[in-house]
Scaffold this motif. Structure first.
Motif, PDB file in Angstrom:
ATOM      1  N   THR A   1       0.725  -1.392  -0.033  1.00 24.73           N
ATOM      2  CA  THR A   1       0.120  -0.094   0.004  1.00 24.73           C
ATOM      3  C   THR A   1       0.915   1.147   0.050  1.00 24.73           C
ATOM      4  OG1 THR A   1      -1.681  -1.154   1.135  1.00 24.73           O
ATOM      5  CG2 THR A   1      -1.845   1.264   1.182  1.00 24.73           C
ATOM      6  N   PHE A   2       1.737   1.083   0.778  1.00 25.62           N
ATOM      7  CA  PHE A   2       2.863   2.673   0.753  1.00 25.62           C
ATOM      8  C   PHE A   2       3.453   2.811  -0.636  1.00 25.62           C
ATOM      9  CE2 PHE A   2       7.136   4.302   1.360  1.00 25.62           C
ATOM     10  CZ  PHE A   2       6.565   5.644   2.407  1.00 25.62           C
ATOM     11  N   PHE A   3       3.945   1.845  -1.113  1.00 24.39           N
ATOM     12  CA  PHE A   3       4.695   1.984  -2.494  1.00 24.39           C
ATOM     13  C   PHE A   3       3.667   2.488  -3.507  1.00 24.39           C
ATOM     14  CE2 PHE A   3       8.114  -0.108  -0.357  1.00 24.39           C
ATOM     15  CZ  PHE A   3       9.064   0.670  -0.771  1.00 24.39           C
ATOM     16  N   MET A   4       2.435   1.741  -3.428  1.00 25.35           N
ATOM     17  CA  MET A   4       1.455   1.954  -4.416  1.00 25.35           C
ATOM     18  C   MET A   4       0.730   3.615  -4.539  1.00 25.35           C
ATOM     19  SD  MET A   4      -2.081   0.199  -4.763  1.00 25.35           S
ATOM     20  CE  MET A   4      -2.812   0.519  -3.017  1.00 25.35           C
ATOM     21  N   VAL A   5       0.607   3.941  -2.995  1.00 29.59           N
ATOM     22  CA  VAL A   5       0.001   5.481  -2.921  1.00 29.59           C
ATOM     23  C   VAL A   5       1.087   6.241  -3.206  1.00 29.59           C
ATOM     24  CG1 VAL A   5      -1.154   6.999  -1.442  1.00 29.59           C
ATOM     25  CG2 VAL A   5      -1.838   4.493  -1.536  1.00 29.59           C
ATOM     26  N   THR A   6       2.218   6.032  -2.549  1.00 32.39           N
ATOM     27  CA  THR A   6       3.343   6.869  -2.986  1.00 32.39           C
ATOM     28  C   THR A   6       3.590   7.199  -4.480  1.00 32.39           C
ATOM     29  OG1 THR A   6       4.293   6.426  -0.730  1.00 32.39           O
ATOM     30  CG2 THR A   6       6.109   7.614  -2.226  1.00 32.39           C
ATOM     31  N   GLY A   7       3.896   6.364  -5.186  1.00 28.43           N
ATOM     32  CA  GLY A   7       3.901   6.200  -6.500  1.00 28.43           C
ATOM     33  C   GLY A   7       2.832   6.989  -7.306  1.00 28.43           C
ATOM     34  N   PHE A   8       1.606   6.615  -6.859  1.00 32.81           N
ATOM     35  CA  PHE A   8       0.385   7.257  -7.472  1.00 32.81           C
ATOM     36  C   PHE A   8       0.478   8.827  -7.405  1.00 32.81           C
ATOM     37  CE2 PHE A   8      -3.969   8.390  -8.125  1.00 32.81           C
ATOM     38  CZ  PHE A   8      -4.260   7.852  -9.443  1.00 32.81           C
ATOM     39  N   GLU A   9       0.558   9.062  -6.071  1.00 32.58           N
ATOM     40  CA  GLU A   9       0.530  10.542  -5.709  1.00 32.58           C
ATOM     41  C   GLU A   9       1.728  11.497  -6.114  1.00 32.58           C
ATOM     42  OE1 GLU A   9      -2.144  12.261  -4.847  1.00 32.58           O
ATOM     43  OE2 GLU A   9      -3.439  10.007  -4.128  1.00 32.58           O
ATOM     44  N   MET A  10       3.030  10.714  -6.363  1.00 34.94           N
ATOM     45  CA  MET A  10       3.983  11.611  -6.718  1.00 34.94           C
ATOM     46  C   MET A  10       3.696  12.274  -8.076  1.00 34.94           C
ATOM     47  SD  MET A  10       7.688   9.762  -7.485  1.00 34.94           S
ATOM     48  CE  MET A  10       7.572   8.435  -5.856  1.00 34.94           C
ATOM     49  N   ILE A  11       3.028  11.637  -8.788  1.00 35.80           N
ATOM     50  CA  ILE A  11       2.867  11.985 -10.351  1.00 35.80           C
ATOM     51  C   ILE A  11       1.713  12.664 -10.530  1.00 35.80           C
ATOM     52  CG2 ILE A  11       2.436   9.597 -11.138  1.00 35.80           C
ATOM     53  CD1 ILE A  11       4.259  12.443 -12.935  1.00 35.80           C
ATOM     54  N   MET A  12       0.345  11.989 -10.193  1.00 34.87           N
ATOM     55  CA  MET A  12      -0.745  12.635 -10.829  1.00 34.87           C
ATOM     56  C   MET A  12      -1.206  13.755 -10.715  1.00 34.87           C
ATOM     57  SD  MET A  12      -1.939   9.802 -12.415  1.00 34.87           S
ATOM     58  CE  MET A  12      -3.655   9.986 -12.583  1.00 34.87           C
ATOM     59  N   PRO A  13      -0.807  14.405  -9.481  1.00 31.60           N
ATOM     60  CA  PRO A  13      -1.296  15.748  -9.416  1.00 31.60           C
ATOM     61  C   PRO A  13      -0.470  16.637 -10.360  1.00 31.60           C
ATOM     62  CG  PRO A  13      -0.890  14.968  -7.255  1.00 31.60           C
ATOM     63  CD  PRO A  13      -0.212  13.976  -8.050  1.00 31.60           C
ATOM     64  N   LEU A  14       0.788  16.237 -11.016  1.00 27.65           N
ATOM     65  CA  LEU A  14       1.353  17.043 -11.723  1.00 27.65           C
ATOM     66  C   LEU A  14       1.231  17.018 -13.272  1.00 27.65           C
ATOM     67  CD1 LEU A  14       5.168  16.214 -10.142  1.00 27.65           C
ATOM     68  CD2 LEU A  14       3.451  18.445  -9.753  1.00 27.65           C
ATOM     69  N   ILE A  15       0.506  16.078 -13.967  1.00 29.67           N
ATOM     70  CA  ILE A  15       0.291  15.725 -15.017  1.00 29.67           C
ATOM     71  C   ILE A  15      -0.534  16.908 -15.888  1.00 29.67           C
ATOM     72  CG2 ILE A  15      -1.256  14.234 -16.761  1.00 29.67           C
ATOM     73  CD1 ILE A  15      -0.561  12.090 -14.896  1.00 29.67           C
ATOM     74  N   ILE A  16      -1.561  17.228 -15.087  1.00 30.22           N
ATOM     75  CA  ILE A  16      -2.173  18.458 -15.911  1.00 30.22           C
ATOM     76  C   ILE A  16      -1.307  19.647 -16.211  1.00 30.22           C
ATOM     77  CG2 ILE A  16      -3.448  19.444 -14.148  1.00 30.22           C
ATOM     78  CD1 ILE A  16      -6.013  19.658 -16.068  1.00 30.22           C
ATOM     79  N   GLY A  17      -0.657  19.888 -15.230  1.00 31.91           N
ATOM     80  CA  GLY A  17       0.096  21.251 -15.241  1.00 31.91           C
ATOM     81  C   GLY A  17       1.072  20.970 -16.263  1.00 31.91           C
ATOM     82  N   HIS A  18       1.745  19.690 -16.409  1.00 36.47           N
ATOM     83  CA  HIS A  18       2.877  19.553 -17.257  1.00 36.47           C
ATOM     84  C   HIS A  18       2.349  19.588 -18.843  1.00 36.47           C
ATOM     85  CE1 HIS A  18       6.441  17.693 -19.180  1.00 36.47           C
ATOM     86  NE2 HIS A  18       5.755  16.837 -19.956  1.00 36.47           N
TER      87      HIS A  18
END
Length: 389
Positions: free
Chosen positions: A15-32
């Motif tokens: 769970t820790f790695f799954m959520v960390t990996g997902f939250e690491m990138i998803m908020p940045l996609i639309i801005g990029h």
């Protein structure tokens, strides 16, 4: 929990790695893609919707697979698709490439999410499930806080570095799944698909439960829609949204497990879920009374308290009420309810925000959200049929 302690610890690390990996990138996609590459926001939003629909909308099919295939294999394959999706995201500069990356990410979720929840259902008991899920949600809260911070650091290198960092988290989970994930199967292979669907369609108790969850998410999803808009109005700065989510994460990390564990020694998961949902409703009703940043953040803390009481116990009920021969299908149907409720809540929140500004009545939507949440709380409070599943 003692009989499966090692397997449940493996799921917490996963769970820790799954959520960390997902939250690491998803908020940045639309801005990029909008600011850096010049994509239309509508196009990027559509691609993100493809991810959400492919994962939540098809969760029932992932649940059917979880009932008929080895869960370790399904989770491993889902992790592999996510590694491909996030890696590809770092190299694509075209709209078709973005769509394909989102599809891989979404389909990966279809494979692993129902299987992962089914594993929890079979490795826990009715007596310890809500406590374990509260601990799991604490891990989610910590990872949700660390993920964006790690993403921001990697973004100083470039967007590709963030994508590869996220892919590395899911690659780590692929190793964890292949080496240590427990080998359990949700249901029975011999049960025909039609019979599984018939069982679900005839289970009025579970259908009523998911209906209550749809109502709950119509209101609770405002934490991601109307609350950010409201605090920006009050504080007058975009940074205030991050203050709000920091409060949400801190309250969850500090109080989720000890508070829920203490309450479960005295009350049933249904009663705690009802109380938590009621607190969410009262918090929403109080929003028009708050006009300053400090008190608003205190109100966010109160709403978070309601959520941390409601969510693990709702999740526990969803797994306890599921038919043991079709657990994956039931889990997938519950995810579909989440998609309908949270999606409807997002549309409702955006529409009412615009209309309330147009009509000059900015506080108009909040009583509606509060009443909706209180209706769900009443449903849980009166739903004694959900006890003793």
């Amino acid at each position: 929990m003692a009989n499966h302690r090692k397997s449940l610890v493996v799921l917490l690390v996963f769970t820790f790695f799954m959520v960390t990996g997902f939250e690491m990138i998803m908020p940045l996609i639309i801005g990029h893609y909008v600011d850096d590459l010049g994509f239309l926001a509508t196009k990027v939003a559509f691609a993100l919707a493809v991810r959400k629909f492919s994962q939540q909308g098809l969760a029932m099919f992932g649940g059917l697979l979880a009932d008929r295939r080895d869960i370790r294999s399904l989770i491993s394959l889902g992790m592999f698709l996510r590694v491909l999706g996030f890696s590809a995201l770092g190299f694509t500069r075209t709209f078709p490439g973005l769509l394909l990356s989102m599809a891989f990410i979404g389909f990966g979720g279809v494979l692993f999410e129902p299987a992962y929840q089914t594993a929890i259902a079979f490795l826990t008991t009715d007596g310890n499930r809500a406590r374990y899920l509260s601990l799991n949600n604490t891990v989610v809260g910590v990872a949700s806080t660390l993920g964006p911070l790690i993403g921001a650091l990697l973004l100083r290198v470039d967007f590709r570095g963030v994508c590869l960092g996220a892919a590395a988290c899911f690659l780590m989970n692929l190793v964890i799944a292949a080496a240590w994930m427990p080998r359990v199967r949700g249901g029975t292979r011999s049960v025909p698909v039609r019979r599984s669907f018939s069982t679900l369609a005839g289970d009025g108790r579970y259908l009523r439960f998911v209906g209550l969850m749809v109502v709950f998410w119509l209101a609770a999803s405002q934490i991601d829609i109307s609350f950010p808009l409201r605090i920006r109005e009050i504080a007058g700065t975009p940074e205030s949204v991050s203050w709000m989510y920091s409060v949400y994460a801190a309250v969850t990390a500090l109080f989720q497990y000890p508070l829920v564990s203490w309450l479960l020694r005295r009350h049933s998961p249904r009663r705690i879920a009802a109380a938590g949902t009621g607190i969410v409703g009262l918090s929403l009703l109080c929003v028009p009374l708050v006009e300053r940043t400090g008190p608003f953040l205190a109100l966010v803390a109160l709403l978070t308290l309601g959520m941390l009481l409601a969510r693990p116990n709702q999740q526990s009920l969803a797994l306890s009420l599921a038919d043991r021969e079709a657990t994956g299908l039931y889990v997938g149907f519950n995810y579909l309810g989440f998609a309908v409720g949270s999606g409807g809540g997002a549309l409702l929140g955006g529409m009412l925000f615009d209309l309330s500004r147009l009509w000059g009545t900015p506080n108009l939507p909040w009583p509606l959200y509060g009443v909706v949440a209180l209706a769900a709380a009443a449903g849980f409070a009166m739903g004694r049929e959900f006890d003793g599943a």
